[in-house]
Motif scaffolding. Structure first.
Motif, PDB file in Angstrom:
ATOM      1  N   UNK A   1     -37.197  -0.295  22.763  1.00 51.74           N
ATOM      2  CA  UNK A   1     -37.761  -1.463  22.091  1.00 51.74           C
ATOM      3  C   UNK A   1     -36.696  -2.125  21.231  1.00 51.74           C
ATOM      4  N   UNK A   2     -35.949  -1.333  20.488  1.00 52.07           N
ATOM      5  CA  UNK A   2     -34.901  -1.867  19.623  1.00 52.07           C
ATOM      6  C   UNK A   2     -33.831  -2.554  20.462  1.00 52.07           C
ATOM      7  N   UNK A   3     -33.430  -1.933  21.570  1.00 55.87           N
ATOM      8  CA  UNK A   3     -32.426  -2.522  22.459  1.00 55.87           C
ATOM      9  C   UNK A   3     -32.909  -3.848  23.013  1.00 55.87           C
ATOM     10  N   UNK A   4     -34.154  -3.904  23.445  1.00 56.57           N
ATOM     11  CA  UNK A   4     -34.703  -5.154  23.984  1.00 56.57           C
ATOM     12  C   UNK A   4     -34.802  -6.244  22.926  1.00 56.57           C
ATOM     13  N   UNK A   5     -35.125  -5.878  21.707  1.00 61.52           N
ATOM     14  CA  UNK A   5     -35.210  -6.870  20.629  1.00 61.52           C
ATOM     15  C   UNK A   5     -33.826  -7.441  20.340  1.00 61.52           C
TER      16      UNK A   5
ATOM     17  N   UNK B   1     -38.670  11.443  25.729  1.00 60.22           N
ATOM     18  CA  UNK B   1     -39.233  11.887  24.453  1.00 60.22           C
ATOM     19  C   UNK B   1     -39.831  10.686  23.740  1.00 60.22           C
ATOM     20  N   UNK B   2     -40.499  10.929  22.634  1.00 62.39           N
ATOM     21  CA  UNK B   2     -41.189   9.827  21.951  1.00 62.39           C
ATOM     22  C   UNK B   2     -40.223   8.830  21.335  1.00 62.39           C
ATOM     23  N   UNK B   3     -38.975   9.214  21.145  1.00 55.63           N
ATOM     24  CA  UNK B   3     -37.993   8.309  20.562  1.00 55.63           C
ATOM     25  C   UNK B   3     -37.443   7.331  21.592  1.00 55.63           C
ATOM     26  N   UNK B   4     -37.616   7.610  22.883  1.00 53.06           N
ATOM     27  CA  UNK B   4     -37.119   6.735  23.941  1.00 53.06           C
ATOM     28  C   UNK B   4     -37.750   5.354  23.834  1.00 53.06           C
ATOM     29  N   UNK B   5     -39.038   5.289  23.583  1.00 56.22           N
ATOM     30  CA  UNK B   5     -39.737   4.012  23.471  1.00 56.22           C
ATOM     31  C   UNK B   5     -39.154   3.202  22.325  1.00 56.22           C
TER      32      UNK B   5
END
Length: 115
Positions: A86-90, A78-82
């Protein structure tokens, strides 16, 4: 002020399946507004000029369309996956680069000595 009363024949034809169709349309609109605000940040911009504002709005809508395309072809769930990834990677990047690099700021504990 005059009020227009509903057409009785049309109202009689508006049964549960018709309601569910209209409700599904309404829900899709609500999901669109939520995603374009939360994921594409259409409301958060620092520009003030007319063309810059148009560019921001266009980019946000284009981003939403791209996310929907990726969802349709099942490249993302879904669109929230990105946004989640992204938040996890940051956070992961911050921890690996900043926290572990500051070992000298962490106190080194020594065992207690009874005197």
């Amino acid at each position: 002020m005059s009020f227009i009363l509903p057409n009785e024949e049309e109202l009689a034809e508006f049964d549960r399946p018709a309601f569910e169709i209209e409700h599904a349309k309404h829900w899709q609109i609500e999901q669109y507004h939520r995603a374009i605000k939360q994921v594409c940040n259409i409301e958060n911009f620092q520009v003030r000029g007319k063309q810059a504002t148009k560019n921001h709005l266009f980019a946000a809508i284009l981003g939403f369309v791209q996310l929907q395309r990726l969802t349709t072809i099942q490249a993302i769930k879904d669109c929230y996956q990105v946004r989640r990834e992204l938040f996890t990677n940051v956070v992961k990047s911050f921890i690996s680069e900043c926290v572990f690099a500051t070992n000298n700021l962490n106190p080194l504990f020594t065992p207690v000595v009874n005197a």
